[in-house]
Design a protein around this motif. Structure first.
Motif, PDB file in Angstrom:
ATOM      1  N   SER A 128      43.445  57.175  33.626  1.00  0.00           N
ATOM      2  CA  SER A 128      44.363  55.783  34.204  1.00  0.00           C
ATOM      3  C   SER A 128      45.760  56.031  34.398  1.00  0.00           C
ATOM      4  O   SER A 128      45.771  54.976  35.025  1.00  0.00           O
ATOM      5  CB  SER A 128      44.638  55.351  32.560  1.00  0.00           C
ATOM      6  N   GLU A 166      51.148  47.872  36.508  1.00  0.00           N
ATOM      7  CA  GLU A 166      49.403  47.251  36.468  1.00  0.00           C
ATOM      8  C   GLU A 166      49.110  47.083  34.845  1.00  0.00           C
ATOM      9  O   GLU A 166      47.831  46.217  34.410  1.00  0.00           O
ATOM     10  CB  GLU A 166      48.592  48.655  36.736  1.00  0.00           C
ATOM     11  N   LEU A 167      50.249  47.753  34.408  1.00  0.00           N
ATOM     12  CA  LEU A 167      49.417  48.290  32.552  1.00  0.00           C
ATOM     13  C   LEU A 167      49.490  46.359  32.146  1.00  0.00           C
ATOM     14  O   LEU A 167      48.584  46.464  30.804  1.00  0.00           O
ATOM     15  CB  LEU A 167      49.917  48.607  31.701  1.00  0.00           C
ATOM     16  N   ARG A 168      50.446  45.772  31.897  1.00  0.00           N
ATOM     17  CA  ARG A 168      50.253  44.382  31.411  1.00  0.00           C
ATOM     18  C   ARG A 168      49.559  43.864  31.688  1.00  0.00           C
ATOM     19  O   ARG A 168      49.509  42.704  31.422  1.00  0.00           O
ATOM     20  CB  ARG A 168      51.862  44.369  31.688  1.00  0.00           C
ATOM     21  N   LYS A 169      49.363  43.645  33.069  1.00  0.00           N
ATOM     22  CA  LYS A 169      48.535  43.054  33.585  1.00  0.00           C
ATOM     23  C   LYS A 169      46.929  43.386  33.177  1.00  0.00           C
ATOM     24  O   LYS A 169      46.250  41.617  32.518  1.00  0.00           O
ATOM     25  CB  LYS A 169      48.256  42.722  35.360  1.00  0.00           C
ATOM     26  N   LYS A 170      46.601  43.503  32.811  1.00  0.00           N
ATOM     27  CA  LYS A 170      45.241  44.644  33.060  1.00  0.00           C
ATOM     28  C   LYS A 170      44.780  44.625  31.207  1.00  0.00           C
ATOM     29  O   LYS A 170      44.421  43.719  30.695  1.00  0.00           O
ATOM     30  CB  LYS A 170      45.360  45.929  32.997  1.00  0.00           C
ATOM     31  N   SER A 171      46.227  44.682  30.462  1.00  0.00           N
ATOM     32  CA  SER A 171      45.880  45.253  28.896  1.00  0.00           C
ATOM     33  C   SER A 171      46.935  44.353  28.203  1.00  0.00           C
ATOM     34  O   SER A 171      47.012  44.338  26.602  1.00  0.00           O
ATOM     35  CB  SER A 171      46.481  46.869  28.133  1.00  0.00           C
ATOM     36  N   ASP A 172      47.718  43.216  28.773  1.00  0.00           N
ATOM     37  CA  ASP A 172      48.441  41.864  28.021  1.00  0.00           C
ATOM     38  C   ASP A 172      49.521  43.020  26.922  1.00  0.00           C
ATOM     39  O   ASP A 172      49.911  42.137  26.197  1.00  0.00           O
ATOM     40  CB  ASP A 172      47.152  41.725  27.160  1.00  0.00           C
ATOM     41  N   GLY A 206      51.960  40.796  27.181  1.00  0.00           N
ATOM     42  CA  GLY A 206      52.279  40.882  28.988  1.00  0.00           C
ATOM     43  C   GLY A 206      52.969  40.488  30.096  1.00  0.00           C
ATOM     44  O   GLY A 206      53.098  40.821  30.787  1.00  0.00           O
TER      45      GLY A 206
END
Lengths: 319, 330
Positions: free
Chosen positions: B143, B204-210, B37
């Motif tokens: 996505s 957004e990606l790192r927040k959503k999928s760590d 993340g």
């Protein structure tokens, strides 16, 4: 009288093909651009790739032929000069290109490349050429001994200095710099910008400075043209663009630019959609499809470029 | 955050190349960690070794003319990738570690459709059947905000704009759900408006999928915008690491400070002023000075800097600097 005056400049590229090499369609690269540059000023041109900013530069020096419109240099209409008549005008207007590597001949030493220009235009008598070129290299900050080196032996920043020396060799009055610092690292970019600023004062230059980077334009230029799809959407003075910008597109460009300060982190402006195709221009405002303030009028009619304050022109129905 | 175990731990990574002029060390003793993340930025100018670092982690450097020093460790979930077999790398590369390159056009194969390229990655790394793969691929395109993903699935790279191509490259990198994403100058060739799209997407990606991200760039604006921690490299070495706020507020290495100062600032106060610059040039890797590699360009140069190379200070795990006279301004 402004040094350079451009009125209603239009450039359509014809795409040919098929039977008898017919014109299949037209790329509307520049669509009625007008502006004037006073002597000693730097005008910036900003916009995304494909907005026509490089084409605009090439049209002014007549590296490309215009479809319609007029370019005046020191009051003289140069739009239809013949090649031989252009020669004397070209000595007064020079270009600096983005990729310094591609604009230098790899099989010619950099000294020879600059000497050729001086000799061709008979700037000084033959026996003074060497001294003249030595002086030019000193002015752009390249060691005189490096003249016998080839372009590949230099770093990007040094090659750009050679490019600048070559443009200055003919004592021009007007320089068109097309993304001169875009290919350079930040520390080198700062060096080249400082150099251009010094040379501008020393040689009393007027400049058209094309860049996609608003930060650099805001810092370096006196005013800026914001282009989109070959149209000028806004022209404004560059003292405090952040505060002065009126057009929604200029604001979007500013909002999309990350600030180099983590304490001022902000949600970046993300524009929806894509730039319309330059083959089929939209009927109304070119930015209408992506604009937040869009109304019916915007979709129907192209807004004229209206002067809001002295030196600040905006093409938008909603501001 | 430091309590979470690092996903990637690079220890003393030293990579060299065999050239006609003899062996040359491109990066030396590079060490850093990335946690799930987290976005780690690696910043530096051309030739500082930032791309060699990411390519070494991915083991993409050609084996016949490059070498990773035997002491170097690249621990990914505890497995040392520095000297592992190519077969192990194949199961990790593209699957658990993915990479985004600078040029979206060269990263995509022009003779295959977008769909074919996504399908290939999924076929190799997942047990999905043909139909599942197709649906998953279309979902991935959606996505990353590609309009009409079903139609785009059947199109070729040349039919997409630059920004859309880079989003396809990101979809391709993410389709197997990697734990680590290496992004090498992902927005350098793009316009600011498209850069904004890509940066928002990564955030957004790192927040959503760590997902952990290593973001390599020369643009300090991009670093300030989305990174948590920063590694500054110069001539093949790390010269400073810090969290992003401290780095920008209180740079300790003279190079970092000079780099930050050379950015044009907005506002009337700075308009058409001279920009502070760094004099001189980056030393050639073949002729490195014996002391500090920044000595010739440094305003604080001293006798000691010429005599011996400074080591990376170890005062804390989060803040390190390679300088005998770090700047201490409050």
């Amino acid at each position: 009288m402004p040094l350079v005056e451009v009125s209603n400049l239009v450039k359509h590229f014809l795409v040919r093909g098929g039977v008898f090499n017919r014109v299949l369609r037209q790329v509307h690269a520049v669509n009625g651009v007008s502006f004037a540059i006073e002597k000693g000023k730097i005008l910036g041109v900003v916009g995304e790739s494909g907005c026509g900013k490089s084409t605009l530069g090439k049209l002014i020096v007549r590296l490309l032929d215009m479809t319609a419109g007029k370019v005046q240099f020191r009051g003289q209409d140069i739009s239809h000069l013949s090649a031989s008549e252009l020669m004397s005008v070209r000595r007064k207007m020079q270009m600096i290109f983005q990729d310094p590597h591609a604009s230098l001949n790899p099989r010619m030493t950099v000294g020879a490349a600059v000497r050729e220009v001086v000799a061709f235009h008979k700037i000084v008598p033959k026996r003074e050429i060497r001294d003249e070129v030595d002086a030019l290299f000193a002015k752009v900050g390249i060691h005189t001994d490096s003249q016998e080196k080839y372009p590949h032996e230099f770093s990007g920043g040094q090659k750009q200095r050679v490019g600048i020396a070559r443009s200055l060799a003919v004592n021009p009055e007007f320089i068109i710099a097309d993304e001169p610092v875009s290919a350079l690292d930040v520390s080198i970019q700062a060096q080249v910008l400082n150099l251009l600023m010094d040379l501008k004062d020393e040689f009393d230059l007027t400049m058209l400075f094309i860049s996609h980077d608003l930060k650099v334009i805001d810092h370096f230029c006196d005013s800026v043209l914001v282009m989109y799809l070959g149209f000028v959407l806004e022209e404004l003075p560059c003292r405090d663009i952040q505060a002065d910008a009126l057009h929604p597109y200029t604001k979007a460009l500013l909002g999309a630019n990350p600030v180099a300060d983590p304490t001022q982190r902000h949600e970046l402006t993300v524009l929806a959609g894509e730039v319309p195709s330059p083959y089929d221009l939209p009927r109304g405002c070119p930015f209408a499809a992506r604009c937040e303030l869009v109304t019916n009028q915007c979709r129907q009619e192209m807004p004229p470029l209206v002067e809001k304050e002295s030196g600040h022109r905006v093409a938008c129905w909603e501001v | 955050m430091p309590s979470v175990a690092p996903l990637l731990e690079v220890k003393d990574l030293t990579v060299g190349f065999r050239t006609d002029r003899g062996d040359v060390t491109a990066i030396e003793d590079v060490s850093f960690q990335v946690r799930p993340g987290e976005i780690l930025g690696i910043v530096g100018e051309s030739g500082c070794g930032k791309s060699v670092t990411s390519r070494s982690i991915m083991r993409l450097l050609p084996e016949q003319n490059s070498f990773i020093d035997h002491r170097s460790e690249i621990l990914f979930n505890g497995v040392n990738l520095a000297h592992t077999d190519e077969s192990v790398m194949r199961s990790i590369r593209g699957n658990r570690i993915a990479m985004i390159f600078q040029e979206p056009m060269t990263a995509l194969n022009p003779v295959f459709t977008i769909g074919w390229q996504l399908d290939e990655a999924l076929k190799y790394h997942t047990p999905m059947n043909k139909l599942q793969r197709r649906e998953h691929a279309i979902e991935m395109l959606r996505s990353v905000d590609i309009p009409h993903p079903r139609q785009r699935y059947c199109e070729y790279p040349h039919q997409l704009s630059g920004g859309m191509r880079q989003r396809v490259v990101i979809a391709l990198a993410l389709c197997c759900g990697p734990e680590l994403l290496l992004a090498d100058e992902p927005t350098t060739a793009l316009d600011v408006t498209i850069q904004a799209q890509i940066l928002s997407l990564m955030d957004e990606l790192r927040k959503k999928s760590d997902t952990a991200v290593v973001l390599i760039t020369h643009d300090l604006g991009v670093i300030a915008q989305i990174c948590d921690r920063v590694v500054v490299m110069y001539a093949g070495q790390i010269v400073e690491t810090a969290d992003v706020e401290s780095l920008f507020a209180r740079p300790q290495h003279p190079y970092t400070k000079a780099l930050l100062e050379s950015i044009p600032l907005p506002g009337p106060a700075h308009h058409q002023t001279r920009l502070p610059t760094i004099d001189g040039l980056v030393p050639s890797l073949f002729e490195l000075p014996s002391g500090c590699r920044f000595q010739d360009r440094c305003p604080y140069q001293d006798e000691q800097c010429v005599r011996e190379p400074p080591s990376l200070s170890q005062e804390s795990n989060l803040r390190k600097v390679r300088c005998f006279f770090p700047i201490n301004e409050s």
